[in-house]
Scaffold this active site. Structure first.
Site, short mmCIF file in Angstrom:
data_model
loop_
_atom_site.label_atom_id
_atom_site.label_comp_id
_atom_site.label_asym_id
_atom_site.label_seq_id
_atom_site.Cartn_x
_atom_site.Cartn_y
_atom_site.Cartn_z
N ASP A 472 0.83 -1.20 0.00
CA ASP A 472 0.00 0.00 0.00
C ASP A 472 0.87 1.26 0.00
OD1 ASP A 472 -2.32 1.48 0.08
OD2 ASP A 472 -3.15 0.48 1.84
N ASP A 542 -10.78 2.01 -3.26
CA ASP A 542 -11.32 1.69 -1.94
C ASP A 542 -12.84 1.65 -1.97
OD1 ASP A 542 -8.98 1.30 -0.62
OD2 ASP A 542 -8.94 3.25 0.39
C1 GLA Z 1 -5.73 2.10 2.32
C2 GLA Z 1 -6.11 0.98 1.38
C3 GLA Z 1 -7.17 0.11 2.02
C4 GLA Z 1 -6.68 -0.42 3.33
C5 GLA Z 1 -6.23 0.72 4.22
C6 GLA Z 1 -5.55 0.21 5.47
O1 GLA Z 1 -6.78 3.00 2.48
O2 GLA Z 1 -6.55 1.48 0.16
O3 GLA Z 1 -7.54 -0.94 1.16
O4 GLA Z 1 -5.63 -1.32 3.11
O5 GLA Z 1 -5.32 1.57 3.57
O6 GLA Z 1 -5.15 1.23 6.30
#
Ligand code: GLA
Length: 724
Positions: A472, A542
């Protein structure tokens, strides 16, 4: 078959569908003549005269002729008044560069680009043209590759300081493309967090238009892509030209209309906030840009991109390999979990046939929310007393593989790492740092930071035995400064950061060749061809709401393939929109990419849990067609209430059709979808209804898709060709 033909001063790159032609002019300027449908031959004279020259021999020294010459790598300052591909501070402080053709070489195949991701392949031909400035000794090597099997040209430039004095590069585009007219619409993809990649289409007008980012990543807001389509070009008809950058950092994608309605495309690293010092003998390699061309509309353009990335960019180990159906813990548990809870979720998922369980954020340091611990990649013993090893073993004992989340490029101010190495964060000494999501960005241009990241990730993968890593990256740059660079190299940081990231990716993918890595950046904030060289899939957004995902995946598919889109079925009410959509529709939409779950399966009813078993089996059975088949977009969510698409297997024996209605309509006729890509001579059985239709009637009359009542109704049909 790809070939490069040299006829006198003309270079003609072509394959079965496209031609790209350049020409050396009498004073050794390098002119662009043609990019489009395949030609057998072309006399460049009419094209160059139409560009506005009275005498094609005198472009350089008469009447500022370069201002009208379509060029391959133009520079402002010696007659050309337009934005150029190359900007430089010469040793004498001036900016002019006089690039003259010096030599050209062709070779079979394609050399790698040092330190950068790029397309590759055996079935292609590469032309390298060297241009040189007789005054300063600066050299530019332009590289062009034409592939056997797709309508694409890959381009890049290498700038070499072959002079005696240092110079500073102020901008070096990966490609410039001069087109003879401006009767095009420009299409770009823009968005925001949870709303990535909405297509915008508008006619070109005189002046500059385009998209760019300066935030350190290719970004949620823009994509390193643009397309030109004729005003009459539609989804499956008409000319479309696409350009994309194989790069993950700051970029500029610009279309400019100049006098005589000529159009110049520029694509490359953004030249604002960029400078690169070249000592004598130094060189600078631009990222690669690719061009595709199709006469089959935007759909043809997208399929050319998909074929190119799948055939020549995505990691060989993974591109066609089975992608495990996964369940990710984020929306199931967020930061609130312990070992038993995770194991119990994984056991429930395993009963449904899920193949991989992914533990998302919250497992390290003392991270109970997003304010702390990034950089401290030691397991939180309060939550996981047996460490990663015991958790991984228990998850595997439950019958699923284990995967893990990390955000390796980041550091929380509240972390041991930051307290030990404050200078490892990107910052400007003397200025207060600015956090985003309570975190700073590590300075990936530094070798010690790269080593730290490789060690931390390697240790985590080894300790846990993880088969999958979600990588990420959740904030953009601010306070852009590096404590490791001297003042005259500070503007090199954004690009050095990306080179550092790629170097780390290279080391890790070599060390763990069987590790499946899924990219993520607050969703799809760095979902670009550069990352796809290292990671075969990327978390698309997301936003897991089925109707929003129809839009996001539709836009994304303009230049990225379904096999690269991470796409999960989540709980209702949806956590991002609050909307309740039917389980079937959430399933059908999530099948548009690498399928998985983003929910706590224990909270589903027994009936729903049973449905999950069927879903997983279906997802696995249809994987090859859904992810790697030819994609035809049938209805656009940006044009109406319905979204529909079909993917067809290469041998045209299987297809998956999806149709989703947005809002319920009273008294509405069911959609009659004219399918595409089928074999008109074959008969196809719709497995869900048991009915058989001719490919011809399905394509030219249509397939009726009766929809249930209620918002977000959908149908999912599987077509199988009948044996002859
Ligand atoms: C980001 C990612 C999510 C998740 C969060 C965790 O927002 O896009 O999918 O993994 O971080 O903190």
């Amino acid at each position: 078959m790809a070939e490069i033909i040299r006829q006198g001063n003309l270079f003609h790159l072509r394959n079965g569908c496209i031609s790209y032609i350049l020409c050396v002019m009498p004073e050794n300027a390098l002119a662009h003549v043609y990019f489009g449908r395949r030609l057998n031959r072309l006399d460049p004279d009419p094209v160059l005269r139409a560009a506005g020259s009275r005498d094609t021999g005198s472009f350089i020294h008469q009447e500022c002729g370069l201002d009208r010459l379509p060029q391959e790598y133009p520079v402002y300052g010696l007659g050309d008044q337009r934005d150029g591909a190359l900007k430089i501070d010469n040793a004498d402080g001036t900016g002019a560069v006089d690039l003259r053709f010096e030599r050209a070489e062709t070779r079979h195949g394609k050399p790698a680009l040092a330190g950068l991701p790029a397309t590759f392949g055996e079935t292609c031909e590469t032309l390298t043209v060297t241009l040189a400035d007789p005054c300063t000794g600066l050299r530019v090597e332009l590289s062009y590759t034409v592939f056997d099997d797709c309508g694409a040209i890959a381009r890049s430039a290498r700038i070499v300081n072959a002079g005696a004095a240092a110079v500073t590069l102020r901008g070096a585009m990966s490609l410039a493309l001069d087109l003879p007219d401006s009767a095009w619409d420009l299409i770009t993809l823009s968005g925001a967090w949870a709303r990535e990649r909405t297509p915008y289409r508008r006619p070109l007008v005189p002046g500059h238009q385009g998209v760019s980012t300066r935030c350190g990543a290719s970004s949620l807001q823009q994509s390193p892509f643009l397309a030109l389509a004729r005003p009459e070009t539609a989804e499956e008809q008409g000319e479309a030209l696409g350009a994309a950058l194989v790069y993950s950092g700051n970029f500029l994608a610009q279309a400019s209309v100049y006098q005589n309605d000529s159009t110049r495309l520029l694509l490359g690293i953004h030249d604002a906030d960029f400078a690169w010092r070249l000592e004598p003998g130094d060189s600078f390699q631009t990222p690669e840009a690719v061009l595709v061309y199709s006469t089959e509309g935007l759909g043809g353009m997208s399929r050319a991109f998909h074929r190119l990335w799948e055939g020549h960019l995505l990691p060989r180990r993974w591109v066609n390999a089975h992608r495990p159906v996964l369940l990710n813990s984020w929306e199931a548990a967020y930061f609130d979990f312990d070992e038993d809870k995770l194991v119990s979720i994984a056991e429930c998922a395993a009963r449904a046939g899920v193949e991989l369980f992914v533990m998302d954020d919250g497992w390290f340091g003392h991270r109970d929310d997003d304010t702390t611990s990034l950089g401290d990649w030691d397991v939180d013993r309060k939550k996981l007393p047996g460490g990663l090893k015991r958790l991984g073993d228990r998850i595997r004992a439950a019958g699923v593989q284990f995967g893990i989340w990390m955000e390796p490029e980041m550091v929380s101010p509240d972390s041991e790492l930051f307290r030990a190495h404050p200078d490892w964060a990107i910052h400007i000494p003397g200025r207060e740092g600015i956090t985003a999501r309570h975190q700073f960005t590590l300075d990936m241009s530094r070798g010690d930071v790269q080593d730290f990241v490789v060690d931390a990730v390697s240790r985590t993968i080894r300790d846990s035995g993880a088969a999958y890593l979600k990588w990420d990256m959740n904030r953009n740059f601010s306070n852009v400064g590096s404590s490791a660079l001297p003042p005259d190299r500070q503007k090199e940081l954004p690009h050095r950061y990306i080179l550092g990231l790629y170097a780390v990716m290279e080391r890790l993918t070599r060390a763990f060749p069987d590790l499946l890595i899924e990219g993520c950046a607050s969703g799809g904030g760095r979902f670009d061809p550069g990352m796809l060289y290292y990671v075969p899939q990327f978390w698309c957004s997301d936003n897991t709401d089925a109707l929003c995902r129809c839009r996001i995946q539709y836009g994304t598919s303009l230049f990225l393939p379904p096999s690269a889109m991470g796409s999960h079925l989540s709980a209702v009410p949806n956590h991002q929109t609050g909307r309740v959509t039917p389980l079937d529709t959430r399933f059908a939409v999530a099948l548009g990419g690498c399928f998985g779950y983003e929910l706590d399966p224990r909270k589903l009813t027994e009936e729903e849990q049973e449905q999950l078993q069927g879903q997983v089996q279906y997802a696995i059975r249809t994987e090859a067609t859904r992810l790697h088949g030819s994609l035809y977009r049938l209805r656009s969510p940006f044009a109406g209430n319905d979204t529909a698409w079909i993917t067809v297997s290469p041998d045209q024996t299987e297809a998956v059709v999806t149709c989703v209605r947005g809002q319920a309509l009273a008294n509405a006729a069911p959609p009659l979808l004219k399918l595409r890509g089928l074999d008109p001579r074959k008969d196809y059985r719709v497995l869900e209804t048991g009915k058989t239709y001719g490919g011809e009637e399905l394509m030219y009359s249509g397939l009726l898709c009766p929809l249930a009542q209620g918002d977000a109704a959908s149908v999912l049909y599987t077509l199988k060709a009948e044996e002859d």
